[in-house]
Scaffold this motif. Structure first.
Motif, mmCIF file in Angstrom:
data_model
loop_
_atom_site.group_PDB
_atom_site.id
_atom_site.type_symbol
_atom_site.label_atom_id
_atom_site.label_comp_id
_atom_site.label_asym_id
_atom_site.label_seq_id
_atom_site.Cartn_x
_atom_site.Cartn_y
_atom_site.Cartn_z
ATOM 1 N N CYS A 197 0.876 -1.284 0.084
ATOM 2 C CA CYS A 197 -0.025 0.080 -0.151
ATOM 3 C C CYS A 197 0.889 1.296 0.102
ATOM 4 O O CYS A 197 0.466 2.229 -0.775
ATOM 5 C CB CYS A 197 -0.828 0.097 1.314
ATOM 6 N N CYS A 200 1.464 2.299 -3.174
ATOM 7 C CA CYS A 200 0.329 2.249 -4.328
ATOM 8 C C CYS A 200 0.034 3.633 -4.980
ATOM 9 O O CYS A 200 -0.021 4.563 -3.621
ATOM 10 C CB CYS A 200 -0.731 1.543 -3.667
ATOM 11 N N CYS A 206 -8.445 4.788 -1.755
ATOM 12 C CA CYS A 206 -8.571 3.456 -1.328
ATOM 13 C C CYS A 206 -9.277 3.374 -0.093
ATOM 14 O O CYS A 206 -8.862 3.724 0.992
ATOM 15 C CB CYS A 206 -7.296 2.442 -1.403
HETATM 16 S S1 SF4 Z 1 -5.494 -0.356 -3.849
HETATM 17 FE FE1 SF4 Z 1 -5.696 -0.266 -1.676
HETATM 18 S S2 SF4 Z 1 -5.428 -2.151 -0.737
HETATM 19 FE FE2 SF4 Z 1 -4.603 -2.290 -2.820
HETATM 20 S S3 SF4 Z 1 -2.292 -1.436 -2.705
HETATM 21 FE FE3 SF4 Z 1 -3.558 0.165 -3.103
HETATM 22 S S4 SF4 Z 1 -3.827 1.071 -1.058
HETATM 23 FE FE4 SF4 Z 1 -3.450 -0.985 -0.768
#
Ligand code: SF4
Length: 345
Positions: A197, A200, A206
């Motif tokens: 995360c 990310c 998210c």
């Molecule tokens: S989409 Fe959400 S759960 Fe997936 S890596 Fe990105 S922050 Fe983490």
């Protein structure tokens, strides 16, 4: 924070800099995109790459594929598993050649054999620029986390919710890129067990991260243990040491491939009569006993392999050198034949 157009912009920017360099990404040729998407169903990217290259060498375009024999297609596919995919690809190629062109929409692709909703949307968006979202298991996982929905990726309603949320933020004309960006995000960042995360690009959008529930999403689907089934296979050799193989019917286990003669039975004693019926001659065990296991989609198989003699040549099948590459064999049987050959050397 929910998904909006800024989410799509940020994801596309990340994708432009981080996209995986895969052979099928260097083209928008529908044939190549389609072949790659079919191979990627149920198979990992690194396993697909050599098969994708070999397949295109053997069948460089849809006409070459449509003109091929099923056995030749299966030989190139052998080892990749899920052979119905290869048979469907061949049937679909023949349909495409007959109609004179590829479908250009996901709805059109769905009518071809072996093309489900995901593959249809992936090919239509990547090769033809149609504005459709492609949601497979990986993208569903990413989407459920983004939306903060604690559901299983296999849940159809949940998948629809993911699809609708992504479709609502799709920048027109860029669905192919967005779909591939989501695939890459799921494969390299939003991993099934340890999502990265902090790396990310869309973490601020998210919900799972925002509410501290990343590790609870997606919900695990109930696990049903696969049943176990027992089979007996016979190794019948001719006087030159070649091994008898029989062609499996198109429908069923290892459909269309060549295998040792085998039947479903708990022991050699019970298998003898069934093998006799299959080969048209009686068999007598001659000492060799081996075993191997293989997991099919719906069950675990245990194969007992028994050396056998026949008083006269069997009425079906053909004798093949154990190292012959010319017949399409399932991977576990090819490994077994190689081991048998090494034992005799
Ligand atoms: S989409 Fe959400 S759960 Fe997936 S890596 Fe990105 S922050 Fe983490």
């Amino acid at each position: 924070m929910g998904l909006d157009v800024r989410f799509a912009r940020r994801l596309l920017r990340w994708y432009a800099q981080n996209r995986r360099d895969l052979p099928w990404r260097r083209t928008r040729d529908p044939y190549r995109v389609w072949v790659s998407e079919v191979m990627l169903q149920q198979t990992r990217v690194d396993a697909v790459v050599p098969y994708y290259r070999a397949f295109l060498r053997a069948f460089p375009d849809v006409r070459a594929l449509a003109a091929a024999q099923e056995e030749d297609v299966l030989r190139v596919w052998a080892g990749l598993g899920y052979y119905a995919r290869a048979r469907h690809l061949l049937r679909a190629a023949r349909e495409v050649v007959q109609r004179g062109s590829f479908p250009t929409t996901a709805a059109g692709w769905r009518k071809l054999p072996g093309v489900g909703a995901y593959t249809a949307a992936a090919v239509a968006s990547i090769a033809f620029g149609e504005d459709v979202v492609a949601v497979d298991g990986n993208v569903a996982r990413v989407g459920l986390r983004l939306l903060g929905l604690r559901r299983s990726p296999r849940d159809t309603t949940a998948r629809r919710a993911v699809q609708a949320a992504l479709a609502a933020v799709l920048p027109p004309g860029r669905a192919g890129e967005l779909n591939q960006a989501l695939m890459d995000l799921g494969a390299t960042v939003c991993l099934p067990t340890r999502p990265r995360c902090t790396a990310c690009p869309v973490q601020t959008f998210c919900r799972a991260r925002g509410t501290g529930r990343v590790h609870q999403i997606p919900a695990r689907p109930p696990r049903y243990p696969k049943p176990r089934r027992r089979f007996v296979a016979a190794v019948v050799r001719d006087r030159w040491g070649r091994v008898l193989l029989v062609r499996q019917p198109s429908q069923g286990l290892w459909g269309g491939l060549w295998t040792l003669p085998y039947v479903e039975a708990p022991s050699w004693e019970r298998a003898g009569r069934l093998l006799r019926r299959q080969l048209g001659v009686p068999l007598e065990a001659d000492g060799l006993r081996l075993a191997f296991r293989h997991t099919f989609t719906h069950f675990h198989a245990h194969f007992q392999v028994v050396g056998a003699r026949t008083p006269e040549p069997p009425r079906v099948g053909r004798f093949v050198r154990p190292d012959a590459e010319t017949v399409p064999l399932p991977a576990p049987l090819r490994r077994l034949l190689v081991a048998l050959r090494q034992q005799r050397e």
